[in-house]
Write a protein that holds these residues in place. Sequence first.
Motif, mmCIF file in Angstrom:
data_model
loop_
_atom_site.group_PDB
_atom_site.id
_atom_site.type_symbol
_atom_site.label_atom_id
_atom_site.label_comp_id
_atom_site.label_asym_id
_atom_site.label_seq_id
_atom_site.Cartn_x
_atom_site.Cartn_y
_atom_site.Cartn_z
ATOM 1 N N ARG A 183 0.825 -1.206 0.000
ATOM 2 C CA ARG A 183 0.000 0.000 0.000
ATOM 3 C C ARG A 183 0.862 1.260 0.000
ATOM 4 N NH1 ARG A 183 -4.926 -1.340 4.287
ATOM 5 N NH2 ARG A 183 -5.763 -3.150 3.183
ATOM 6 N N THR A 205 1.063 4.060 -2.811
ATOM 7 C CA THR A 205 0.865 5.473 -2.475
ATOM 8 C C THR A 205 1.978 6.329 -3.076
ATOM 9 O OG1 THR A 205 -0.284 4.939 -0.407
ATOM 10 C CG2 THR A 205 0.695 7.132 -0.581
ATOM 11 N N ARG A 216 1.626 9.257 -5.818
ATOM 12 C CA ARG A 216 2.204 10.599 -5.683
ATOM 13 C C ARG A 216 3.048 10.965 -6.907
ATOM 14 N NH1 ARG A 216 6.923 10.736 -1.641
ATOM 15 N NH2 ARG A 216 7.826 9.744 -3.500
ATOM 16 N N ALA A 222 -3.744 4.896 -6.040
ATOM 17 C CA ALA A 222 -4.335 5.305 -4.767
ATOM 18 C C ALA A 222 -5.435 4.339 -4.345
ATOM 19 C CB ALA A 222 -4.893 6.721 -4.882
ATOM 20 N N ALA A 238 -3.822 1.217 -3.108
ATOM 21 C CA ALA A 238 -3.256 1.450 -1.778
ATOM 22 C C ALA A 238 -4.331 1.687 -0.729
ATOM 23 C CB ALA A 238 -2.317 2.652 -1.822
ATOM 24 N N ASN A 240 -5.676 4.347 -0.128
ATOM 25 C CA ASN A 240 -5.308 5.613 0.494
ATOM 26 C C ASN A 240 -6.278 6.675 -0.016
ATOM 27 O OD1 ASN A 240 -4.073 8.039 1.327
ATOM 28 N ND2 ASN A 240 -2.047 7.074 1.285
ATOM 29 N N TRP A 285 -5.086 10.377 -0.395
ATOM 30 C CA TRP A 285 -4.383 10.688 -1.640
ATOM 31 C C TRP A 285 -5.348 10.704 -2.818
ATOM 32 C CZ3 TRP A 285 -0.240 12.721 -3.645
ATOM 33 C CH2 TRP A 285 0.867 12.931 -2.823
#
Length: 721
Positions: free
Chosen positions: A504, A508, A512, A527, A530, A532, A535
């Motif tokens: 994960r 991420t 990014r 994202a 992950a 996340n 994000w």
Amino acid sequence: MTAIRLYPPLFEEGKNTEFLHSGRTLSVTQSPRDNSVAVFATNAAVDSKAPRSSKEKYSEPNDIYTASTDSIPTSERRLFLTETSVVFASLQDFKNNQREQDSRLGRSEQVSQVLIKHAVDYVKLVMESWAQASKPVRRMQPLRYDANHYRALYTCVSLFVVLYLPEAGFDDAPVGEELMEWLNTHFIEPSSEEGDHLSSQDNPWQDESFWPYFTRSVLRGFSKASLFLLTTLSRHPSEHLQNVAQHLAPLLSSHPRIVQFSSERDFVIALRRWKERVKSLRLELDRVPEDAREDGFENWWKPFSNIVGILEGRLEVIQNICIDLNADWKEVCAAWSIFVNHRLRRQDLPEVVNQILESMPPDPTDLEDMIHVALFRGETMEALAYAAGLDVWLAAHWVDLMDAIDLLNTPVSDDSVISLRDQYILSYADYLHSDPALWRMTVAYMCSCGPIGREQADQVLLRVPISLNLSTSDNDAARLGGVPTALRAVIETCHEYGRESVRRMVCTIAARNSLQQRDYGLAVSYATSAENWTWLGRIVDAVLAEYIEHGPEVFARSVAAVAPSLQELRAHPGADGVFTHRLMFAVRYAEFHQRRLSGDLQEAALDILTMFNEDLAPKTWWGVLLCDAVDLIRNNDLMLYSSSGAVELLKRLEEVHIGASQGSGDAYLSILMMSMGGSSDAAALQRLKSARLCLAKYYAKCTMVAGGRDIRGSRVGIIGM
């Protein structure tokens, strides 16, 4: 401690005081990617009591020196490491499966066979590397380890198999035949060149190498070579030698070997009878007169007596012969197990070796020899320590096998958090880390070492270089949902070893990096993978920012890249509804601009109302949407909204105006102000006032429509009726 020598020198020898007074000191930084370091000069901490010159900051540029605690493996070494890692991985899979069935890895026949197979695979791979390194070919780069190094590994690994991994049911069997085979395989004596030299002579006994060659052939069990030399003695001028040679020949050809018998009892009976015949030969040899023991060249009786002494199993004779032949303790030990004590078991070897070493000590400077001694003595801890000095590869793979067959007997104490097995394997993994290209192997070895090893593997996985700048061929794959090769490999490795948290985190990081490159489709995919959602929200915000920074056309293209992920995201059980909702708004708002740009104004107008009615539009975007709606009806004769639609837009506009007037301007006007080039609240409110006036006029126009005709009497279609 590893010494690092800088070249060219940072300062001349004896100039260290001047270096310190210049206000500098040495700094070392460890690379997070591998086990290399960077050494460089930096400004030293200023001491208030130091001389004034040392307080001055040194600002001149300095060289940066890079070094590594381990040499990066060369191509032939990398091939060897890679091939043996396959065997290691297979063995770990087997051990893990066995432990799932039984808490302890037992020594059943099936388990023994599997362990032996893997150990033999190591032997074969080492032997192949030795053969490759021995080839006299021109190479692109020098070998990291020469042929002699792999030969030493070959002797050690094969000896370990002989002594510690016998076939199932043969743990208590005599070990002599296997020891002699090991000795003859790895330490070939006498040489075939010597045999060819003697066979080419008419009277080979006149050669000074005849009796040493003959004696060693008997000692090593080479009956064919021994019998050939005996046949030449039929031409010897001494009738006494001819006679005893005729009696020796059948003894050599009929020497009982345990491998020739189905039971040890039959072997013992045959050996006893054979020993009686040897005694008869000794009696006959002793009857040779003293003056007949010379042949005009040398005393033939003494070397012949030594040969008979070997057959008699006389230890002092065997040791003296080995000393004269410049042999070592290994040859004595192997001969002992064949001629002195044919019942010698593996568990008896330490006592025998200790006795031999009293008069024939090993070479303490020869790591290979010291490893052999430790293995013969059963001192596995010492063997591992010497093996680590010879090659960290050897210690790591040995300790893994030793652990599987319960040879370590070193349970983790309360003061220790890591086992002996894991210590050696992690040291080897650290060596592998010197080559970033071997990161998958590094992770595999680390993950076999419990929680501490897996934590170290996590750090390696997080630092694998991942480039999202794909090649031309990879770009097509990326548009179809593909991922860069390195990233795919990291994700697969995380799945393989259950490193979900790392996977994960890596996704991420990829999200990014993709966001930085404005590759929003991949960013959303990473994202989501992950999980996340924070994000994901940033990515959606970045996509919406494309509208503000680059206009509707670029914004629409950006949303087109993330739109395929929307369906998957909505089906994800853990997806955060807030960010999914925001992405849905971005997609619907992009569709609005696509229709608007293509001239489908009625559908575009419907999109505006739908985003309000379904509460898709965040309040920060209401002002922008209201201005878009007004732009549709301004300077346009089409009736795009019904009166109820116009009322809905007026209600939203009124809420924005009230909220802004009550101090919540940021919650309603921030995006509108940015779309206006960063204007003030007053300018944004003024624009909304203009929009409200336009909407009010439009609403009045709607109320004047009767019977489907406008004030000019033309037929119109009305959306929202």
